[in-house]
Design a protein around this motif. Structure first.
Motif, PDB file in Angstrom:
ATOM      1  N   LYS A  57      71.277  57.019  50.897  1.00  0.00           N
ATOM      2  CA  LYS A  57      70.065  57.261  50.111  1.00  0.00           C
ATOM      3  C   LYS A  57      70.461  57.999  48.840  1.00  0.00           C
ATOM      4  N   GLY A  58      70.004  57.494  47.698  1.00  0.00           N
ATOM      5  CA  GLY A  58      70.372  58.094  46.421  1.00  0.00           C
ATOM      6  C   GLY A  58      69.291  58.990  45.848  1.00  0.00           C
ATOM      7  N   VAL A  59      69.721  59.998  45.111  1.00  0.00           N
ATOM      8  CA  VAL A  59      68.798  60.861  44.368  1.00  0.00           C
ATOM      9  C   VAL A  59      69.270  60.905  42.921  1.00  0.00           C
ATOM     10  N   PRO A  60      68.347  60.983  41.965  1.00  0.00           N
ATOM     11  CA  PRO A  60      68.752  60.963  40.557  1.00  0.00           C
ATOM     12  C   PRO A  60      69.298  62.305  40.087  1.00  0.00           C
ATOM     13  N   SER A 117      80.101  53.576  37.024  1.00  0.00           N
ATOM     14  CA  SER A 117      79.458  52.820  38.095  1.00  0.00           C
ATOM     15  C   SER A 117      80.478  51.853  38.661  1.00  0.00           C
ATOM     16  N   PRO A 118      80.944  52.077  39.897  1.00  0.00           N
ATOM     17  CA  PRO A 118      81.965  51.188  40.459  1.00  0.00           C
ATOM     18  C   PRO A 118      81.528  49.719  40.427  1.00  0.00           C
ATOM     19  N   MET A 151      74.515  50.713  46.113  1.00  0.00           N
ATOM     20  CA  MET A 151      74.957  51.591  47.195  1.00  0.00           C
ATOM     21  C   MET A 151      76.145  52.501  46.830  1.00  0.00           C
ATOM     22  N   PRO A 152      77.142  52.034  46.052  1.00  0.00           N
ATOM     23  CA  PRO A 152      78.305  52.896  45.795  1.00  0.00           C
ATOM     24  C   PRO A 152      77.949  54.148  44.997  1.00  0.00           C
ATOM     25  N   GLN A 153      78.692  55.204  45.258  1.00  0.00           N
ATOM     26  CA  GLN A 153      78.514  56.465  44.537  1.00  0.00           C
ATOM     27  C   GLN A 153      78.901  56.302  43.078  1.00  0.00           C
ATOM     28  N   GLN A 154      78.131  56.914  42.182  1.00  0.00           N
ATOM     29  CA  GLN A 154      78.477  56.949  40.773  1.00  0.00           C
ATOM     30  C   GLN A 154      79.185  58.270  40.466  1.00  0.00           C
ATOM     31  N   TYR A 174      83.798  63.837  37.820  1.00  0.00           N
ATOM     32  CA  TYR A 174      82.965  64.690  38.669  1.00  0.00           C
ATOM     33  C   TYR A 174      82.036  63.833  39.527  1.00  0.00           C
ATOM     34  N   THR A 175      81.706  64.358  40.705  1.00  0.00           N
ATOM     35  CA  THR A 175      80.589  63.798  41.448  1.00  0.00           C
ATOM     36  C   THR A 175      79.302  64.234  40.740  1.00  0.00           C
ATOM     37  N   PRO A 176      78.177  63.577  41.016  1.00  0.00           N
ATOM     38  CA  PRO A 176      76.921  64.012  40.399  1.00  0.00           C
ATOM     39  C   PRO A 176      76.538  65.453  40.735  1.00  0.00           C
ATOM     40  N   LYS A 177      77.092  66.001  41.809  1.00  0.00           N
ATOM     41  CA  LYS A 177      76.804  67.390  42.169  1.00  0.00           C
ATOM     42  C   LYS A 177      77.663  68.371  41.368  1.00  0.00           C
TER      43      LYS A 177
END
Length: 274
Positions: free
Chosen positions: A156-159, A201-202, A214-217, A253-256
């Motif tokens: 599940k993604g969050v912006p 974006s992979p 679905m893949p992590q950005q 970086y990860t989005p976090k």
């Protein structure tokens, strides 16, 4: 034939104008301020005359959005739209503070960032990048017939927003940083002296369309290491003759805001001569 082309162009323009008005009015009816401007459009035109900021289209609204996945239900993605609301400027302000608003398919518009003198009031916002932060949990399924246990990764993604911020000095030399805004919680992180480059974006076109998002950005930023060396004694020809050892560095970086990779690029020698 020419009249037909002109007529088709007018019909297309009318359709685009109606689509923009319909989309924006729907969002405004839910609580989006009337002064809201699509975020990417705002930063591309913020130094233009004020009337230019009102000339955005529905395409500009779509350009200021990010899609997040939710595979708890196949293909249940959410599109999030981002807007800037410029705040009124007081006589003692050097630049305009902004509010950042978000609208999505499942919720009412809400303000996710407010800038004031005590909250990043020394930084001027110059650009914006939008990411999807994908959170994963395991769900174990047991087949009733065979007893086979299957682990499914529920994603599940969050912006997340990454804004380019520059410490205001009245010149172009103020320190540039990246401000991460977690849209879910409102938490902010300032990556100092790092300029956002873009969103990685992979490549996912080998997946079926329902899994495209679905893949992590990841967020790419850059900084520069500079070492100055000078053995030149000033003369009538030059007052300054410095060798600047200039080394760009790329960060991932990860989005976090967790650093997952660094790449140092080749060093250049740039002469500073006056």
């Amino acid at each position: 034939m020419r009249k037909l082309i002109i007529l088709c162009a007018l019909v297309l323009w009318a359709c685009l104008s109606y689509a923009q008005e319909s989309t924006i009015k729907t969002m405004q009816a839910k609580g989006l301020p009337k002064e809201a401007i699509p975020a990417k459009y705002f930063f591309e035109h913020q130094f233009y005359p004020p009337e230019q900021l009102k000339k955005f289209t529905d395409i500009d609204v779509g350009s200021s959005s990010v899609t997040t996945p939710d595979n708890s239900d196949l293909g249940n993605d959410t599109e999030h739209f981002f807007f800037v609301v410029p705040q009124p400027t007081t006589p003692d302000q050097d630049f305009t503070y902004i509010d950042l608003w978000m609208v999505d398919d499942n919720d009412n518009p809400r303000r996710i960032f407010h800038q004031d003198a005590n909250h990043y009031g020394e930084h001027m916002a110059l650009d914006i990048h939008l990411l999807s932060d994908v959170e994963t949990r395991d769900s174990v399924y047991t087949d009733k017939k065979t007893g086979q246990r299957i682990t499914r990764h529920m994603r599940k993604g969050v912006p997340v927003v990454a804004m380019q911020m520059q410490l205001y000095t009245g010149t172009m030399h103020g320190i540039v940083s990246t401000l991460l805004i977690q849209c879910k919680t409102g938490e902010t992180t300032l990556l100092e002296n790092q300029q956002p480059v873009g969103v990685l974006s992979p490549l996912s076109n080998m997946l079926m369309m329902a899994e495209f998002y679905m893949p992590q950005q990841y967020l790419l930023t850059t900084s520069t290491e500079v070492f100055s060396a000078s053995t030149y004694e000033p003369t009538d020809d030059f007052s300054i003759f410095n060798h600047q050892q200039f080394t760009p560095v790329l960060y991932i970086y990860t989005p976090k805001g967790e650093l997952v990779g660094t790449q140092q690029l080749p060093t250049e020698c740039i002469d500073m001569v006056r």
